[in-house]
Design a protein around this motif. Structure first.
Motif, PDB file in Angstrom:
ATOM      1  N   VAL A  60      16.599   3.636   8.696  1.00  0.00           N
ATOM      2  CA  VAL A  60      17.596   4.252   7.820  1.00  0.00           C
ATOM      3  C   VAL A  60      17.414   3.771   6.376  1.00  0.00           C
ATOM      4  N   ARG A  61      17.118   2.484   6.230  1.00  0.00           N
ATOM      5  CA  ARG A  61      16.946   1.938   4.877  1.00  0.00           C
ATOM      6  C   ARG A  61      15.781   2.620   4.158  1.00  0.00           C
ATOM      7  N   PHE A  62      14.635   2.726   4.839  1.00  0.00           N
ATOM      8  CA  PHE A  62      13.473   3.374   4.214  1.00  0.00           C
ATOM      9  C   PHE A  62      13.735   4.866   3.984  1.00  0.00           C
TER      10      PHE A  62
ATOM     11  N   ARG B  91       3.245  -2.672  13.802  1.00  0.00           N
ATOM     12  CA  ARG B  91       4.243  -2.470  12.749  1.00  0.00           C
ATOM     13  C   ARG B  91       5.245  -1.362  13.071  1.00  0.00           C
ATOM     14  N   ASP B  92       6.304  -1.320  12.264  1.00  0.00           N
ATOM     15  CA  ASP B  92       7.439  -0.474  12.608  1.00  0.00           C
ATOM     16  C   ASP B  92       7.192   1.024  12.450  1.00  0.00           C
ATOM     17  N   PHE B  93       6.747   1.457  11.277  1.00  0.00           N
ATOM     18  CA  PHE B  93       6.634   2.899  11.019  1.00  0.00           C
ATOM     19  C   PHE B  93       5.250   3.238  10.477  1.00  0.00           C
TER      20      PHE B  93
ATOM     21  N   VAL C 131       0.839  -1.205   0.000  1.00  0.00           N
ATOM     22  CA  VAL C 131       0.000   0.000   0.000  1.00  0.00           C
ATOM     23  C   VAL C 131       0.876   1.258   0.000  1.00  0.00           C
ATOM     24  N   ARG C 132       1.911   1.233   0.843  1.00  0.00           N
ATOM     25  CA  ARG C 132       2.860   2.352   0.887  1.00  0.00           C
ATOM     26  C   ARG C 132       3.384   2.653  -0.508  1.00  0.00           C
ATOM     27  N   ASP C 133       3.842   1.611  -1.210  1.00  0.00           N
ATOM     28  CA  ASP C 133       4.429   1.821  -2.530  1.00  0.00           C
ATOM     29  C   ASP C 133       3.383   2.255  -3.553  1.00  0.00           C
TER      30      ASP C 133
ATOM     31  N   ASP D  73      11.245  -2.936  21.433  1.00  0.00           N
ATOM     32  CA  ASP D  73      10.622  -4.182  20.974  1.00  0.00           C
ATOM     33  C   ASP D  73      11.513  -4.878  19.957  1.00  0.00           C
ATOM     34  N   ASP D  74      12.046  -4.103  19.038  1.00  0.00           N
ATOM     35  CA  ASP D  74      12.815  -4.688  17.947  1.00  0.00           C
ATOM     36  C   ASP D  74      13.877  -3.700  17.460  1.00  0.00           C
ATOM     37  N   PRO D  75      15.097  -3.832  17.993  1.00  0.00           N
ATOM     38  CA  PRO D  75      16.164  -2.886  17.628  1.00  0.00           C
ATOM     39  C   PRO D  75      16.532  -2.906  16.140  1.00  0.00           C
TER      40      PRO D  75
ATOM     41  N   GLN E  41      16.503   6.429   3.375  1.00  0.00           N
ATOM     42  CA  GLN E  41      17.378   6.673   2.233  1.00  0.00           C
ATOM     43  C   GLN E  41      16.740   6.194   0.931  1.00  0.00           C
ATOM     44  N   ARG E  42      15.961   5.114   0.994  1.00  0.00           N
ATOM     45  CA  ARG E  42      15.325   4.628  -0.226  1.00  0.00           C
ATOM     46  C   ARG E  42      14.373   5.668  -0.800  1.00  0.00           C
ATOM     47  N   PHE E  43      13.578   6.258   0.087  1.00  0.00           N
ATOM     48  CA  PHE E  43      12.539   7.172  -0.397  1.00  0.00           C
ATOM     49  C   PHE E  43      12.989   8.637  -0.375  1.00  0.00           C
TER      50      PHE E  43
HETATM   51  N1  CTP Z   1       7.826  -5.092  10.177  1.00  0.00           N
HETATM   52  C1  CTP Z   1       8.010  -4.567  11.441  1.00  0.00           C
HETATM   53  N2  CTP Z   1       9.194  -4.729  12.096  1.00  0.00           N
HETATM   54  C2  CTP Z   1      10.217  -5.420  11.504  1.00  0.00           C
HETATM   55  C3  CTP Z   1      10.038  -5.981  10.231  1.00  0.00           C
HETATM   56  C4  CTP Z   1       8.825  -5.789   9.589  1.00  0.00           C
HETATM   57  O1  CTP Z   1       7.111  -3.938  11.962  1.00  0.00           O
HETATM   58  N3  CTP Z   1      11.372  -5.583  12.143  1.00  0.00           N
HETATM   59  C5  CTP Z   1       6.531  -4.902   9.490  1.00  0.00           C
HETATM   60  C6  CTP Z   1       6.571  -3.693   8.572  1.00  0.00           C
HETATM   61  O2  CTP Z   1       5.609  -2.773   9.025  1.00  0.00           O
HETATM   62  C7  CTP Z   1       6.233  -4.181   7.212  1.00  0.00           C
HETATM   63  C8  CTP Z   1       5.828  -5.630   7.387  1.00  0.00           C
HETATM   64  O3  CTP Z   1       6.226  -6.020   8.700  1.00  0.00           O
HETATM   65  O4  CTP Z   1       5.204  -3.464   6.617  1.00  0.00           O
HETATM   66  C9  CTP Z   1       6.462  -6.518   6.351  1.00  0.00           C
HETATM   67  O5  CTP Z   1       7.863  -6.430   6.407  1.00  0.00           O
HETATM   68  P1  CTP Z   1       8.751  -6.380   5.096  1.00  0.00           P
HETATM   69  O6  CTP Z   1       8.354  -7.454   4.193  1.00  0.00           O
HETATM   70  O7  CTP Z   1      10.178  -6.248   5.494  1.00  0.00           O
HETATM   71  O8  CTP Z   1       8.257  -4.944   4.590  1.00  0.00           O
HETATM   72  P2  CTP Z   1       8.162  -4.106   3.320  1.00  0.00           P
HETATM   73  O9  CTP Z   1       7.640  -2.829   3.870  1.00  0.00           O
HETATM   74  O10 CTP Z   1       7.398  -4.748   2.240  1.00  0.00           O
HETATM   75  O11 CTP Z   1       9.672  -3.865   2.903  1.00  0.00           O
HETATM   76  P3  CTP Z   1      10.343  -3.885   1.468  1.00  0.00           P
HETATM   77  O12 CTP Z   1       9.695  -2.768   0.705  1.00  0.00           O
HETATM   78  O13 CTP Z   1      11.790  -3.617   1.753  1.00  0.00           O
HETATM   79  O14 CTP Z   1      10.068  -5.243   0.929  1.00  0.00           O
END
Ligand code: CTP
Length: 450
Positions: A202-204, A149-151, A44-46, A193-195, A206-208
């Motif tokens: 950083v990956r996202f 989810r992360d962000f 959806v983001r993309d 929760d998840d370091p 720089q990607r966007f």
């Molecule tokens: N996710 C998370 N924490 C992590 C890894 C993933 O919250 N450590 C969540 C993210 O919100 C993400 C989903 O799990 O939307 C799926 O992860 P992934 O397949 O890595 O996400 P994409 O956003 O599709 O990344 P990419 O575009 O690099 O494939």
């Protein structure tokens, strides 16, 4: 209340007909069972960023496995599932295709666009029992599913069933952050929760070409040291993902600036002078004359070369300590061991005869030599490495073990010595034809018996 913008048109435009038809079919069957279904996350983001991808997971607010089984009963294929996670994989490559094709109104050409399988996932929440643990899973609503989810930009969902088709579910302002270009966590414990999310941020970013939002950046600084406790396998996986980005270099620099690399290992740094060799091994065509393999010990060649370029400038000890921290695969570790002990002697290469060079470099894996070649690019050392890899290493005498045996020589260690003498003679230009080689061989054998 979540916004109710509708993106049905965007969805229709983004997906090839077969995938769209499949999505709608699943949505319709879910709707018949009164199950809300969504596409979520990166897809959806993309889509909203107008850089659509084709791969989507489907999140079901309810029992995804039961839905997958119903699809399997109706159309065939095969379902595999994990009841603990409430996830199902519907393998449709093996399906009674005609049935599905009829249902989707597809002709042959379109049917080829169908994915091999479809992931159906029950909406779930995850609890982290302690920081850096793997989560415990429980069934839940889409809202809670998105909340784990992360962000914010990854918390967007498009609903697919019935009259909700195309509705955007945006509970945490993800759409606004997408438009503003911000990477923002949902809550202050996200990195605890998840370091590994710090590396993802950083990956996202720089990607966007986005910015990590200020408060999120602050939380990263506070949580930074937690990276010490994360397993090498998980860290390596995240770094592999960064190396696979379209342009990983700004992300590596940013990780260094934020001191996230030193949190992983005190010696881990990003050096600006690595940018050029790194770009060459990750992006440029690999020089065809080298005939590099596509993978090395199971690692895709570009990734292997990137780690080599990164770690070969270190001492053997530091390099192996880094490799150990990231649990790099065996071949890479061995390559680093051999390569780093070669480095101090490289400056001698231009003063050696070809056979002396070959004696030093035979046994060094080709990817290691290529990485060194890129690190020393445009120097005399690089020129020697290039000549070795593209010419000298292929030079062998006409004589082989079989020839020696037919000449009545007893097999043994002398074989190696004789063959090497012949090869060295070719390399150094003392032998230039099969006849000359033969003459030299006879001379060698005569001096042995005399
Ligand atoms: N996710 C998370 N924490 C992590 C890894 C993933 O919250 N450590 C969540 C993210 O919100 C993400 C989903 O799990 O939307 C799926 O992860 P992934 O397949 O890595 O996400 P994409 O956003 O599709 O990344 P990419 O575009 O690099 O494939």
């Amino acid at each position: 209340a979540p916004s109710r913008q509708n993106f049905a048109d965007r969805l229709e435009a983004a997906l090839p007909p077969a995938r769209l038809a499949l999505l709608k079919l699943v949505a319709q069957r879910a709707h018949q069972r009164r199950l809300p279904v969504y596409v979520v996350g990166g897809f959806v983001r993309d889509l909203l960023l107008n850089r659509p991808s084709q791969d989507f997971d489907i999140v079901v607010e309810g029992d995804a496995i039961a839905l997958a089984r119903a699809l399997e009963r109706e159309f065939g294929g095969r379902v595999t599932s994990h009841s603990r996670f409430g996830t199902a994989k519907w393998h449709i490559a093996e399906i009674r295709v005609s049935l599905l094709k009829n249902a989707l109104h597809l002709d042959e050409s379109n049917a080829n666009d169908l994915p091999e399988f479809l992931d159906l996932i029950s909406a779930r929440t995850e609890f982290y029992d302690y920081p850096t643990a793997l989560p415990t899973v429980e069934r839940s609503s889409i809202k809670l599913d998105l909340h784990r989810r992360d962000f914010t930009i990854n918390t967007l969902a498009l609903r697919l069933d019935g009259r909700h088709y195309g509705d955007l579910y945006d509970y945490w302002g993800g759409y606004a952050d997408l438009q503003r270009g911000l990477i923002r966590v949902l809550h202050s414990l996200s990195f605890v929760d998840d370091p590994t999310r710090m590396l993802r941020a950083v990956r996202f970013e720089q990607r966007f070409g986005f910015q990590i939002e200020e408060r999120t950046l602050q939380l990263m600084q506070e949580a930074r040291d937690l990276l010490r406790q994360v397993s090498g396998d998980r860290l390596r996986h995240e770094i592999d993902l960064i190396l696979a980005e379209e342009n990983p270099l700004p992300a590596l620099k940013r990780l260094d600036d934020l001191q996230l690399l030193t949190a992983i290992h005190p010696d881990l740094h990003w050096e600006p002078h690595l940018a050029e060799p790194m770009r060459k091994v990750l992006k440029d065509p690999l020089e065809p004359a080298w005939c590099l393999p596509e993978t090395w010990g199971g690692t895709p060649i570009r990734r292997a070369l990137a780690y080599l370029v990164w770690f070969l400038p270190f001492s053997t000890e530091k390099s192996l300590s880094l490799a150990q921290r990231l649990r790099l695969p065996h071949h890479l570790r061995e390559g680093l061991k051999i390569g780093t002990s070669l480095v101090p002697t490289l400056k001698d290469l231009p003063n050696l005869t070809p056979s002396q060079v070959v004696a030093r470099l035979d046994g060094v894996p080709l990817p290691v030599i290529y990485a060194l070649y890129q690190l020393y690019y445009d120097t005399e050392v690089a020129a020697v490495l290039h000549t070795y890899a593209t010419r000298w290493r292929h030079i062998h005498p006409v004589t082989d073990g079989h020839t020696l045996r037919t000449m009545g020589l007893t097999p043994g260690p002398s074989y190696r010595r004789i063959l090497w003498t012949l090869r060295a003679a070719w390399l150094d230009g003392q032998v230039q034809s099969a006849d000359q080689e033969r003459a030299l061989l006879e001379q060698l054998l005569a001096s042995r018996t005399s």
